[in-house]
Design an enzyme around this catalytic site. Structure first.
Site, short mmCIF file in Angstrom:
data_model
loop_
_atom_site.label_atom_id
_atom_site.label_comp_id
_atom_site.label_asym_id
_atom_site.label_seq_id
_atom_site.Cartn_x
_atom_site.Cartn_y
_atom_site.Cartn_z
N ARG A 81 -79.18 41.82 -2.76
CA ARG A 81 -78.97 40.46 -3.25
C ARG A 81 -79.55 40.31 -4.66
O ARG A 81 -79.11 39.47 -5.45
CB ARG A 81 -79.59 39.43 -2.29
CG ARG A 81 -79.03 38.02 -2.51
CD ARG A 81 -79.73 36.97 -1.65
NE ARG A 81 -81.07 36.74 -2.06
CZ ARG A 81 -82.16 36.99 -1.31
NH1 ARG A 81 -82.03 37.42 -0.07
NH2 ARG A 81 -83.37 36.79 -1.79
N LYS A 124 -58.48 36.61 -9.44
CA LYS A 124 -57.18 36.44 -10.08
C LYS A 124 -56.84 37.66 -10.95
O LYS A 124 -56.77 38.75 -10.45
CB LYS A 124 -57.16 35.13 -10.85
CG LYS A 124 -57.77 33.95 -10.08
CD LYS A 124 -56.99 33.58 -8.82
CE LYS A 124 -57.71 32.60 -7.91
NZ LYS A 124 -58.15 31.35 -8.54
N ASP A 181 -64.21 28.11 -18.11
CA ASP A 181 -63.61 28.89 -17.03
C ASP A 181 -62.42 29.62 -17.66
O ASP A 181 -61.40 29.02 -18.02
CB ASP A 181 -63.14 27.93 -15.92
CG ASP A 181 -62.53 28.67 -14.73
OD1 ASP A 181 -62.07 29.80 -14.90
OD2 ASP A 181 -62.48 28.08 -13.62
N TYR A 226 -59.51 23.54 -11.76
CA TYR A 226 -59.32 24.04 -10.40
C TYR A 226 -59.84 22.97 -9.41
O TYR A 226 -60.94 22.43 -9.61
CB TYR A 226 -60.11 25.35 -10.28
CG TYR A 226 -59.86 26.09 -9.01
CD1 TYR A 226 -58.61 26.64 -8.74
CD2 TYR A 226 -60.87 26.26 -8.07
CE1 TYR A 226 -58.39 27.33 -7.56
CE2 TYR A 226 -60.66 26.95 -6.90
CZ TYR A 226 -59.40 27.48 -6.64
OH TYR A 226 -59.19 28.17 -5.48
C1 LIG Z 1 -59.19 30.49 -8.32
C2 LIG Z 1 -59.90 29.80 -9.38
C3 LIG Z 1 -61.24 29.44 -9.25
C4 LIG Z 1 -62.03 29.68 -7.99
O1 LIG Z 1 -62.16 31.03 -7.70
P1 LIG Z 1 -62.39 31.60 -6.21
O2 LIG Z 1 -62.57 33.04 -6.45
O3 LIG Z 1 -61.18 31.25 -5.42
O4 LIG Z 1 -63.61 30.91 -5.67
C5 LIG Z 1 -61.85 28.82 -10.31
N1 LIG Z 1 -61.19 28.55 -11.44
C6 LIG Z 1 -59.89 28.88 -11.60
C7 LIG Z 1 -59.21 28.55 -12.88
C8 LIG Z 1 -59.19 29.50 -10.59
O5 LIG Z 1 -57.90 29.79 -10.75
#
Ligand SMILES: *Cc1c(COP(=O)(O)O)cnc(C)c1O
Length: 410
Positions: A59, A209, A184, A112
């Protein structure tokens, strides 16, 4: 010969095969372990005191995970990376580290869904104020600042509207007022956009993604620019616990090797799909950052080196047409998520953003006919052919206003 050759089976099953590997692997092997042995008490003490580099407990740090963290920091130009169990764990850890009770956060409206929930529902419980704005409007951002604003959180291009925020201008505004900017960068990946070039302090990603790219891992990463923030976040991640397991880190690191190739193809295919959609009479409008018709095309060209793989468009015929299209695709997979090698399609108003309620959706500019496609790396003519047949079926279902029929006889 091992020390345990003459041990009992009970001891052997526990210790057999615990070899120390002397050879040097070409890629980081998977350290699928929870804890690491100390050489002696003094070694353990030195590791805990931070006087010696090394691993204690997964961790707190794991070599396979650290290899990915190092790669991500290099790609984004940050100090070091922190791999998290999901993109949401990365966003949550970041905000909880940078904010405290009495602070204020400005957040993009086109983020998101769960990010919006975190900011609007959970942070206020801990005394953190928020203002949600359209970060593609600098006036709105500027007006939202308060004396206690500590963080501006941006998603650019936004989800799923692909509205673009001017990172350089927002960083200037925020830094003048003592606030940090967090971006992000999931939609772009560091191949298409490097937020730190424009002054951004912390980049977060969903590794799920484009970075992993193969729809088989959930993960996230935080890359702070400053050592100071890294140190705070490392402590917070250890204490909050949302870490990425080693096997997931290995898979993402493997996926990362083809990221540049994949992004090139995503961009090429998405551009062709977007241009094709623009030519269709069933489509009200199309959004793709590299289309000249994008309201912020010039800003896109300035801060992005490619458009990524996400295309949004508005179907004439609203909710019903959107649902009809979802039920008619064959090659495209009806699924949420994005950024994998396969083309995914979804209809936010009836799927990802359905729980927001219509009013919040309208505010976030998520209209009833909005369809989002994550364009994959397949043959683009075949993607377009599939979208074409689905578009025809979906719009054929819309009842057209009929002239009243005259009843004959009685
Ligand atoms: C999918 C996504 C998230 C969240 O990610 P997870 O891995 O599903 O927790 C955050 N921001 C964007 C732009 C996303 O497409």
């Amino acid at each position: 010969m091992s020390d345990h050759d003459h041990a009992s089976p009970e001891t052997k099953v526990v210790h057999a095969g615990a070899a120390r590997y002397e050879h040097l692997p070409v890629v980081p092997p998977i350290y699928q372990v929870s804890t690491f042995a100390f050489k002696n008490a003094a070694h353990g003490a030195a590791l805990f005191a931070g006087d010696k580099p090394g691993y204690i407990y997964s961790r707190m740090g794991n070599p396979t995970v650290e290899a990915l963290e190092t790669a991500m920091a290099e790609l984004e130009g940050g100090y070091r990376g922190l791999a998290c169990g999901s993109g949401m764990a990365a966003i949550h850890t970041t905000l909880v580290t940078l904010l405290q009770s009495g602070d204020h956060i400005i957040c993009s409206e086109a983020v998101y869904g769960p990010t919006c929930t975190l900011v609007e529902t959970y942070l206020p419980r801990f005394g953190i104020e928020q203002t949600i704005v359209d970060t593609s409007s600098l006036d709105e951002v500027e007006a939202a600042f308060k004396p206690n604003t500590r963080v501006v959180f941006i998603e650019t291009p936004g989800n799923p509207t692909l509205a673009i925020a001017d990172m350089e201008a927002i960083c200037k505004m925020a830094h003048e007022r003592g606030a940090l900017v967090v971006v992000d960068n999931t939609f772009m990946s560091p191949i298409c956009q490097q937020p730190m070039k424009w002054g951004v302090d912390v980049v977060v990603h969903s590794l799920t993604k484009f970075l992993n790219g193969h729809a088989d891992v959930v993960g996230g990463v935080i890359v702070p620019k400053e050592q100071k923030h890294y140190t705070q976040m490392r402590k917070a991640l250890n204490h909050l616990g949302g870490v990425l397991p080693p096997f997931e880190a290995f898979l993402v690191h493997r996926g990362l090797k083809t990221l540049a190739l994949r992004m090139e193809r995503h961009h090429e295919n998405a551009m062709k799909v977007a241009q094709w959609l623009e030519s269709r009479s069933e489509v009200e409008w199309v959004r793709y950052p590299m289309l000249k018709s994008h309201p912020q095309y010039e800003l896109a060209c300035k801060q992005m080196s490619c458009g990524g793989g996400i295309v949004s468009f508005e179907l004439k015929g609203g909710l019903e047409a959107g649902r009809g299209m979802m039920d008619s695709v064959k090659l495209c997979t009806l699924a949420v998520s994005l950024g994998g090698v396969e083309t995914l399609i979804q209809h936010p108003a009836s799927m990802t953003h359905a729980s927001m309620g219509r009013e919040a959706r309208v505010r976030a500019k998520i209209t009833d006919g909005l369809v989002r496609v994550s364009v994959g790396i397949e043959n683009v003519d075949e993607i377009i052919a599939d979208l074409e047949q689905a578009l025809q079926k979906a719009t054929a279902h819309i009842p057209k206003p009929q002239p009243k029929l005259q009843k004959s006889g009685t």
